[in-house]
Design an enzyme around this catalytic site. Sequence first.
Site, PDB file in Angstrom:
ATOM      1  CB  CYS A   1      -0.854  -0.137   0.829  1.00  0.00           C
ATOM      2  SG  CYS A   1      -2.130   1.878   1.272  1.00  0.00           S
TER       3      CYS A   1
ATOM      4  CB  CYS B   1      -4.188   2.274  -1.942  1.00  0.00           C
ATOM      5  SG  CYS B   1      -3.527   1.273  -0.169  1.00  0.00           S
TER       6      CYS B   1
ATOM      7  CE  LYS C   1      -5.009   2.663  -5.920  1.00  0.00           C
ATOM      8  NZ  LYS C   1      -5.400   1.654  -5.401  1.00  0.00           N
TER       9      LYS C   1
ATOM     10  CE1 TYR D   1      -7.435  -2.025  -6.680  1.00  0.00           C
ATOM     11  CE2 TYR D   1      -8.128  -3.622  -6.262  1.00  0.00           C
ATOM     12  CZ  TYR D   1      -6.957  -3.582  -5.859  1.00  0.00           C
ATOM     13  OH  TYR D   1      -6.049  -3.927  -4.569  1.00  0.00           O
TER      14      TYR D   1
ATOM     15  CD  GLU E   1      -8.338   2.312  -7.675  1.00  0.00           C
ATOM     16  OE1 GLU E   1      -8.726   2.015  -6.603  1.00  0.00           O
ATOM     17  OE2 GLU E   1      -6.713   1.581  -7.983  1.00  0.00           O
TER      18      GLU E   1
ATOM     19  NE  ARG F   1     -10.085 -14.045 -16.554  1.00  0.00           N
ATOM     20  CZ  ARG F   1      -9.189 -14.688 -15.805  1.00  0.00           C
ATOM     21  NH1 ARG F   1      -7.794 -15.631 -16.839  1.00  0.00           N
ATOM     22  NH2 ARG F   1      -9.287 -14.962 -14.947  1.00  0.00           N
TER      23      ARG F   1
ATOM     24  CB  THR G   1      -4.680  -1.364   3.316  1.00  0.00           C
ATOM     25  OG1 THR G   1      -3.276  -1.696   2.063  1.00  0.00           O
ATOM     26  CG2 THR G   1      -3.542  -0.941   4.011  1.00  0.00           C
TER      27      THR G   1
ATOM     28  CG  HIS H   1     -29.121  23.115  -0.081  1.00  0.00           C
ATOM     29  ND1 HIS H   1     -29.163  22.533  -0.953  1.00  0.00           N
ATOM     30  CD2 HIS H   1     -29.027  24.413  -0.050  1.00  0.00           C
ATOM     31  CE1 HIS H   1     -29.033  22.786  -2.362  1.00  0.00           C
ATOM     32  NE2 HIS H   1     -29.763  24.199  -1.155  1.00  0.00           N
TER      33      HIS H   1
ATOM     34  CD  GLU I   1     -28.781  18.966  -0.895  1.00  0.00           C
ATOM     35  OE1 GLU I   1     -29.070  18.891   0.005  1.00  0.00           O
ATOM     36  OE2 GLU I   1     -27.965  19.775  -1.606  1.00  0.00           O
TER      37      GLU I   1
END
Length: 449
Positions: A43, A48, A51, A178, A182, A199, A313, A438, A443
């Site tokens: 990680c 992560c 990245k 993922y 990414e 594939r 992680t 808001h 929200e």
Amino acid sequence: MSDFEFDLFVIGAGSGGVRAARVSAGYGARVAVAEEYRVGGTCVIRGCVPKKMLVYGSHFAEDLEDAARFGWTVENAKFDWKTLRDNVLADVDRLNGLYQNTLDNNKVTTFHERATITGANEVTLASGRAVSAKYILVATGGWPVVPNIPGAEHGITSNEAFHLEDLPRRVVIAGGGYIANEFAGIFHALGSQVTIVNRSDQILRGYDEQIRDRLLQISLTKGIDFRFNAPFDRIEKRDDGCLVAHFKDGKPPIECDAVMFATGRTPNTDGLGLESAGVAINDKGAIVVDAHSRTNVKSIYAVGDVTDRVQLTPVAIREGHAFADTVFGGNPRTVDYACIPSAVFSNPPLAGVGLTESQARQQLGQIKVYTSDFRPMKNVLAGRQERSLYKMICDAATDRVVGLHMISPDAPEILQAAAIAVKAGLTKQAFDDTVALHPSMAEELVLLK
């Protein structure tokens, strides 16, 4: 005094191993860690964290493009890959140092070399030194899968992506998970022509179908190409350095400058010597453990991706902490794997927690689904047609929220807080009773109809 040199020997200084070492040492255990590469693990060093930094860097492409609609004039903007790459790697160095400081400050002995198991209570270092320990914890993580095809050596994985000398002009990314999505978003935003080759006939298997379909639609609109049902046959490297990806079933080849394999990760157990101690592994090469992360050998434990339970992680960290509490803290604990939130830092990102719509229908039968399909305010002013989608899934019998899924700017940041509500078993009415904040994208969660 113990007959062993250490109470605990940890193989692998990633997130799970470092947490287990630190907490165990805090309980008074004599702890050693062996790490053959760098302290911090996948990680921090090659996953992560760097990245996500690349994701941040790639977001400026659209932000600079949108700036004019918000009154900003940005002249002569240009991107330099080496600057981003080197700054990211410099921060990885910083984090590596912090992790090492954590071990040092907790009086954990660090061996910067490979360690293999040579007995139920013994490891042998690459230098040849044999070390005895009452308990051994394996936390060696996972490793990218590279397909067994001719020319695979010409491709890269996510490990090498952070060290590329130049940004590839054309890149083929193999996989639909993922990591593939990414890096597709990163490379495309930074100027590469990207083709995702899978594939199977779908991306992000396991995520809510409606959400992943929205990502596919948006990605296609942005200009990312997809080729489905296209297993690789071979990778050819021409004399000029150009790569050609060839596929089975007569599908046309693709010329590119880089092929990136993002076809999953496998538990990193090869060459660990597990067989010498009789540690059981499954058909995926993962170490088999019980709820307390204990293997079939009572002195050997394993946590994190090497066990192939949940490859995240924060899960490895919790497993490492629970191990230390159980073995050295006198507080036996297990990890609860229900309702673990996850995110894909694609462009835009998606996030989810709990059951998908399909899973909920299979498990509960009668459900209620609430959605909000909207264009974020920033996109409206920027003139972007890109829409967000939020989705809440409830048990029709109890009104309990059993799943939340979204694709939207900042979806992971929003979902982290919302995941608490799902984990706590709150109902749709609890969301309805909460006053909206808001104007915000978050929200929409309390305005779902």
